[in-house]
Design a protein around this motif. Sequence first.
Motif, PDB file in Angstrom:
ATOM      1  N   HIS A   1       0.710  -1.232  -0.051  1.00  0.00           N
ATOM      2  CA  HIS A   1      -0.114  -0.104  -0.094  1.00  0.00           C
ATOM      3  C   HIS A   1       0.797   1.288   0.057  1.00  0.00           C
ATOM      4  N   LEU A   2       1.982   1.319   0.704  1.00  0.00           N
ATOM      5  CA  LEU A   2       2.765   2.479   0.990  1.00  0.00           C
ATOM      6  C   LEU A   2       3.583   2.724  -0.744  1.00  0.00           C
TER       7      LEU A   2
ATOM      8  N   VAL B   1       0.780   4.047  -2.912  1.00  0.00           N
ATOM      9  CA  VAL B   1       0.385   5.324  -2.800  1.00  0.00           C
ATOM     10  C   VAL B   1       1.512   6.262  -3.311  1.00  0.00           C
ATOM     11  N   ASN B   2       2.725   5.863  -2.919  1.00  0.00           N
ATOM     12  CA  ASN B   2       3.862   6.798  -3.386  1.00  0.00           C
ATOM     13  C   ASN B   2       4.171   6.653  -4.762  1.00  0.00           C
TER      14      ASN B   2
ATOM     15  N   GLY C   1       1.719   8.891  -6.716  1.00  0.00           N
ATOM     16  CA  GLY C   1       2.095  10.160  -6.360  1.00  0.00           C
ATOM     17  C   GLY C   1       3.430  10.498  -7.510  1.00  0.00           C
TER      18      GLY C   1
ATOM     19  N   PHE D   1       4.638   7.191   4.788  1.00  0.00           N
ATOM     20  CA  PHE D   1       3.421   7.869   4.432  1.00  0.00           C
ATOM     21  C   PHE D   1       3.478   9.222   4.621  1.00  0.00           C
TER      22      PHE D   1
ATOM     23  N   PHE E   1       4.594  10.689   1.639  1.00  0.00           N
ATOM     24  CA  PHE E   1       3.649  10.913   0.546  1.00  0.00           C
ATOM     25  C   PHE E   1       2.661  12.176   0.932  1.00  0.00           C
TER      26      PHE E   1
END
Length: 168
Positions: free
Chosen positions: A54-55, A58-59, A62, A150, A153
């Motif tokens: 998940h990290l 997300v990153n 981005g 996180f 992010f």
Amino acid sequence: MNDKEVKKGVNKPEPIFLRDTPEEFRAWISTFFSDAIISVMEFGMTVGLELTRHLSIVNGAGLAGVTALYSATELPDRHALLSSAGWFLAGLALAILTFLIMYWVGSYTGKQLTKVVSEWVGNVRPFDPERVRLLRFISLPTWGIGLMSFGCFLVGAIKVICALKIQL
């Protein structure tokens, strides 16, 4: 008997051995704890993998968004987008580090728990809760690094928002 007396050694309880128990019970205890340790290790590895996944998503999203915005828009200050890309890259690196540390922590914890249980069941050493008490704190750095990923992010996302707000 209170906790202070036990720590000082006054009225210290007898060490817990399994000498007087039948062999079948010791085998059952050994199997039970082995299965429990394996379940805990599998859970830790699964959580580490999901956290990293998940990290990374997300990153990575981005970073993909920043590169798309950088090539598609004519901002007066395009360097603000580049600085946010650095935050997303740092978040990706920390996500990978989170997984590696989570894997090491899970392996180390499993080995230590297996050692303590096998020594106890084999009557080599008495069961000592102090030997396993510190293991519950060993995963705290992993969660801290995950939170830092996180956080990278969030900082990157705020920088993108600020860069786009300048244009509007």
